[in-house]
Motif scaffolding. Structure first.
Motif, short mmCIF file in Angstrom:
data_model
loop_
_atom_site.label_atom_id
_atom_site.label_comp_id
_atom_site.label_asym_id
_atom_site.label_seq_id
_atom_site.Cartn_x
_atom_site.Cartn_y
_atom_site.Cartn_z
N LEU A 1 -9.26 18.98 -9.54
CA LEU A 1 -10.31 18.73 -10.51
C LEU A 1 -10.92 17.34 -10.36
O LEU A 1 -11.98 17.06 -10.92
N THR B 1 -14.07 26.25 -14.69
CA THR B 1 -14.00 25.83 -13.29
C THR B 1 -13.55 26.98 -12.40
O THR B 1 -12.67 27.76 -12.78
N ARG C 1 -15.82 23.86 -8.33
CA ARG C 1 -17.12 23.78 -8.98
C ARG C 1 -17.11 24.45 -10.35
O ARG C 1 -16.14 25.11 -10.72
N ASN D 1 -17.61 16.41 -10.24
CA ASN D 1 -16.44 16.84 -11.02
C ASN D 1 -15.98 15.76 -11.99
O ASN D 1 -15.49 16.06 -13.07
N ARG E 1 -17.93 16.10 -15.09
CA ARG E 1 -17.50 17.20 -15.96
C ARG E 1 -16.32 16.78 -16.83
O ARG E 1 -16.15 17.28 -17.94
#
Length: 533
Positions: free
Chosen positions: A85, A132, A149, A363, A366
């Motif tokens: 991640l 994800t 992603r 990432n 996010r």
């Protein structure tokens, strides 16, 4: 000391790698494989390991078997999901071999077979709590990548089944449709939509536009054009995707179905030699050099069906022919259709801040957007603008970043705009502040002044990889260049109160030649000439 493998040099390792098992669960990726080596080393020492974007993972050797002059090594390794991640979207998998204080690495092949079109994918693991998707994939060079992603709708089993059925039915149909699309098939505001409406006006019946039915501006589209708009993710979308003869888009072909789609049938179509793809560009690409390793997906040899590229000048055409393996015949030097409809209000009074996106921070964004260098740079720019102009500011995070933002500081949250079309906002822009986004060309074409903020330019070019540089520089840039927040403070008033400087207009016209609002007309003539429509 670190060395890349030299294929001409005799080395102990002979990496014919085979994955016997690829397993992904909610905790880790577990891989079992074999490779071959000339001389058996002391396997008790940490001689081998796996590297993913410079993160080291222990490789466990299960056993070794001698086969004449070489040894076959059976191994396994695990990568925790929590580590993935924090990685980039696409992450190369490498085996590193250490001997005599030297490090040798080689990318890990995905399979025995080097496929160009029918690429393979592992099972997709969806981490629903984090929205994800994670999977392993085979590149055109047969390299193994781990993709991390945002979850796509097409990752779902039901959508995969719809795609498969559409693919099967398409085998019994003729390819005769023309499909147009823009970024992620979610937008209707760039060159593809302008060209689509012009083709419909000229009587073309086999022209269709892919658009997400949740598009906020769908109700503004004339009924005349709505009849040929296909809702994204419908069975009709998938079927027409497979039966299309020509695709015309502002982004690469994967945007016509789902960005970074993990489906071998869709990728087979995308990489088909029979397909005619015309790349409109989402904006003038005379920015980050196509010589960069990370820009190779725009190269002609990486896009089998790509037949033509729409550019705005001979100078931009040379950028493609010199760095991306195109020929002069591949270039349509006619200007971008969207410029034909670009408008700017004479009383424009907004200051728009919009740096381009950073794929290496995707990432991280996010997980915590406010901790990214991207956000911190935006904040420095915002704070550098004098208080008298604060009520004029609009902050536009790049769309690929805006869609994943989860946290924003309260002091600038109210200045961010996520809902309005960029086209509408640019009509009101007196000044645009960006780093190297192609939106600078759109804004300047309308009449806005541009401030290029290059505080982190060298850092960003390094992240893009070896060979990366900006095509713009201090000699051809069409706006003031700032390297510090203080410099922004110094030039903001001049740019806000004055018209475009002649030297910047002259520089701009060398990159964007056309300003007669006939770009779409010229493009259609090219498409007819080459029988692509």
């Amino acid at each position: 000391m670190y060395c890349e493998f030299d294929k001409k040099k005799e080395l102990p390792i002979k990496l014919l790698n085979i994955f016997l098992r690829k397993k992904i669960n909610s905790q880790l990726i577990s891989i079992l494989g074999i490779f071959f080596i000339k001389d058996l080393v002391d396997t008790k020492k940490e001689t081998f390991y796996i590297r993913v974007n410079n993160i080291k993972y222990t490789l466990t050797i299960i056993c070794s078997i001698k086969l004449w002059k070489i040894y076959m090594i059976l191994y396994k390794f695990n990568i925790p999901i929590k580590d993935l991640l924090k990685l980039n979207i696409n992450n190369k998998l490498e085996l590193v071999y250490e001997v005599d204080k030297l490090l040798y690495s080689r990318v890990i092949p995905y399979s025995f077979i080097k496929r160009k079109n029918n690429l393979q994918y592992s099972k997709i693991k969806i981490i629903k709590g984090l929205n994800t998707s994670i999977y392993l994939r085979q590149s055109k060079g047969n390299r193994t990548y781990i993709t991390v992603r945002k979850q796509n709708k097409t990752d779902e089993l039901y959508e995969q089944l719809k795609i498969y059925i559409a693919y099967i039915i398409s085998l019994f149909m003729h390819d005769n449709k023309i499909i147009l699309f823009e970024k992620k098939s979610e937008r209707y505001e760039e060159s593809a939509s302008v060209l689509f409406e012009k083709l419909i006006d000229e009587g073309y019946k086999n022209v269709f536009y892919i658009l997400d039915k949740n598009n906020k501006n769908l109700h503004k589209i004339n009924r005349k054009y709505k009849r040929n708009i296909i809702d994204k993710y419908t069975f009709k979308h998938y079927l027409y995707f497979f039966t299309a003869k020509t695709m015309i888009g502002t982004e690469m072909l994967s945007h016509s179905i789902d960005l970074r789609i993990a489906n071998k049938y869709a990728m087979k179509k995308i990489n088909s030699k029979r397909l005619n793809f015309v790349f409109l560009q989402h904006g003038v690409m005379y920015m980050i050099s196509l010589a960069s390793k990370t820009r190779k997906f725009f190269h002609k040899d990486k896009n089998t069906g790509l037949k033509r590229v729409v550019v705005s000048s001979k100078l931009e055409a040379d950028h493609f022919t010199n760095y991306a393996k195109y020929e002069n015949k591949d270039m349509y030097i006619c200007g971008l259709p969207k410029f034909d409809k670009n408008k700017w209000t004479k009383d424009a009074d907004k200051i728009i801040i919009m740096p381009t996106w950073r794929p290496w921070e995707y990432n991280q964004s996010r997980l915590s957007f406010t901790e990214t260098p991207y956000f911190k740079m935006i904040k420095r720019i915002f704070e550098s603008i004098p208080e008298v102009y604060k009520d004029k500011i609009i902050i536009l995070p790049h769309p690929l970043i805006a869609e994943i933002i989860t946290d924003v500081d309260d002091d600038i949250k109210n200045y961010m705009n996520f809902k309005d079309k960029y086209d509408d906002l640019l009509k009101e822009a007196k000044v645009l502040i960006t780093d190297y986004s192609s939106i600078a060309y759109d804004a300047f074409y309308r009449g806005s002044n541009i401030i290029f903020y290059w505080e982190e330019k060298d850092y960003c070019m390094e992240q893009y990889g070896a060979g990366t540089n900006l095509m713009l520089n201090e000699d051809n840039c069409f706006g003031d260049i700032c390297y510090t927040p203080e410099q922004v403070s110094d030039v903001i008033e001049k740019n806000y109160l004055q018209h475009q400087e002649k030297k910047y207009v002259d520089r701009y016209r060398k990159i964007v030649e056309f300003n007669d609002n006939k770009n779409t007309e010229r493009l259609i003539n090219y498409l007819k000439r080459d029988k692509l429509i």
